[in-house]
Design a protein around this motif. Sequence first.
Motif, mmCIF file in Angstrom:
data_model
loop_
_atom_site.group_PDB
_atom_site.id
_atom_site.type_symbol
_atom_site.label_atom_id
_atom_site.label_comp_id
_atom_site.label_asym_id
_atom_site.label_seq_id
_atom_site.Cartn_x
_atom_site.Cartn_y
_atom_site.Cartn_z
ATOM 1 N N SER A 109 -15.311 13.836 16.068
ATOM 2 C CA SER A 109 -14.876 14.300 17.394
ATOM 3 C C SER A 109 -15.940 13.946 18.432
ATOM 4 O O SER A 109 -17.043 13.499 18.091
ATOM 5 C CB SER A 109 -14.682 15.818 17.372
ATOM 6 N N HIS A 110 -15.608 14.200 19.687
ATOM 7 C CA HIS A 110 -16.555 13.968 20.781
ATOM 8 C C HIS A 110 -17.824 14.800 20.557
ATOM 9 O O HIS A 110 -18.937 14.305 20.701
ATOM 10 C CB HIS A 110 -15.886 14.359 22.105
ATOM 11 N N ARG A 111 -17.630 16.059 20.163
ATOM 12 C CA ARG A 111 -18.797 16.922 19.945
ATOM 13 C C ARG A 111 -19.667 16.399 18.804
ATOM 14 O O ARG A 111 -20.890 16.336 18.905
ATOM 15 C CB ARG A 111 -18.337 18.355 19.612
ATOM 16 N N GLU A 112 -19.012 15.980 17.737
ATOM 17 C CA GLU A 112 -19.776 15.504 16.575
ATOM 18 C C GLU A 112 -20.598 14.261 16.909
ATOM 19 O O GLU A 112 -21.765 14.161 16.518
ATOM 20 C CB GLU A 112 -18.831 15.211 15.408
ATOM 21 N N ALA A 113 -20.002 13.331 17.646
ATOM 22 C CA ALA A 113 -20.759 12.131 18.041
ATOM 23 C C ALA A 113 -21.963 12.539 18.884
ATOM 24 O O ALA A 113 -23.062 11.981 18.737
ATOM 25 C CB ALA A 113 -19.854 11.172 18.806
ATOM 26 N N GLY A 114 -21.763 13.533 19.748
ATOM 27 C CA GLY A 114 -22.865 14.023 20.585
ATOM 28 C C GLY A 114 -23.984 14.615 19.746
ATOM 29 O O GLY A 114 -25.174 14.398 20.033
ATOM 30 N N VAL A 115 -23.633 15.340 18.691
ATOM 31 C CA VAL A 115 -24.656 15.948 17.825
ATOM 32 C C VAL A 115 -25.449 14.849 17.105
ATOM 33 O O VAL A 115 -26.681 14.916 17.002
ATOM 34 C CB VAL A 115 -24.003 16.914 16.799
ATOM 35 N N LEU A 116 -24.755 13.819 16.638
ATOM 36 C CA LEU A 116 -25.470 12.720 15.965
ATOM 37 C C LEU A 116 -26.443 12.051 16.944
ATOM 38 O O LEU A 116 -27.594 11.761 16.601
ATOM 39 C CB LEU A 116 -24.500 11.679 15.392
ATOM 40 N N ALA A 117 -25.958 11.801 18.167
ATOM 41 C CA ALA A 117 -26.822 11.152 19.164
ATOM 42 C C ALA A 117 -28.051 12.019 19.458
ATOM 43 O O ALA A 117 -29.180 11.521 19.488
ATOM 44 C CB ALA A 117 -26.032 10.885 20.439
#
Length: 433
Positions: free
Chosen positions: A272-280
Amino acid sequence: MTRTVLRGRVLSFYRAPEGIEDTESHLYLEDGAVLIEDGLVAAVGDYADIGESGAVVIDHRPHLILPGFIDLHLHYVQSQITAAYAGSLLEWLNTYTFVEEQKFSRQGHAEAVAADFYDALIRHGTTTAVAYCSSHPRSVDAFFAEAQRRNMLMVGGKVMMDRNAPEALCDTAQSGYDDSKALIARWHGRGRALYAISPRFAITSSPAQMEASRALVAEHPEAYVQTHLSENDAEIAYSMELYPDSADYTGIYEDYGLLGRKTLLGHCIHLSHREAGVLAETGAVAVFCPTSNLFLGSGLFDRQRLLGRGVRMGIATDIGGGTSFSMLRTLDEGYKVLQLRGQRLDPLASFHMATRGNAEALGLEGTIGSIAPGRAADLVVLDARATPTMRLRMATVESLPEELFLLQTLGDDRAVAEVYVAGARVKSTLAGL
Ligand code: GUN
Ligand code: ZN
């Protein structure tokens, strides 16, 4: 001191290319030379400048000399179940994988498979890989002992799994912690060995084992962490049933403090958008496993989206869910996955990813992944005319990117003419190795 010069066309990246015209991103020498002294690159430049340095010259012209390939995610204990006729991930794990991995409790089995596994890596030009072993500590000992014999820089770890798998394969939160701790002490930093703390994935690790993983990661910041994330729809749904309090699948690993710049996350397809943000934010690495994702029907990795969000990325075979040890085959399948996404992966970008890019993902760009003074002389020599079909196409190739694209589209282990590990020639079509 042993001194050798390799003569040939030399290609090595300085950074990620910004397109197929980006000639500043890499070093390319038409008549180049790599001077190797005691396993390290001592100099790289035009043959005219460093060829006559009194060292033995091995002439690889007209082939291409590159840094050895780096494979960021595979399971050495699955070497003998590639190409198993399975449907999707969970069926494949239960039908083949968990059965196969139980064999590693037997004396001698891990040693025999490890030897064949390293032969396969070398044959395909891979000089460093990040591997899952089985849950048995002896599989890790065999993995690193064989790497040490071959002087290879390898990353790996004991899989931790304490539920939803056959009893014979399961550890416990405590034994997984104790065994991992002992293996880190025994292997991490010994020669070229580096350890990866390896909770398999949320489905096979209980909250107690996740807590134990958190403790290991906190106590061993020097070690890598590897696990699987967001590969398959049924896997995601089951993971969320098992961890209902986490925001999403990535949130499970986030909640247990497992995400950081040394964390390698296999697959990362359905984020999800949130998950990609956490990885970044955390700097964790999303590992693209194209042959596996196609073979198990898991889905299409979205490179452009993750790149846009600033997520660090790498590429890998994922043997034995993946179908080839070859990073050339992997780049080809990666290209095709991205075609289906309407994205282009240019050949400079793909060869960067398989060499320097994967080294950067490991934070090891000062050691491996490029050809420069002080780096390990882990090298591959590629022959773009290795097969009749390749020769046919090479007749019309006019540029380096075209040649690279031909190598990844039509190439496999036959295109790997020579391999050097720490300066030693370990595969050679010329010398008969
Ligand atoms: N998820 C958990 N274990 C595995 C594995 O061995 N292979 C793949 N592809 N995915 C997994
Ligand atoms: Zn995997």
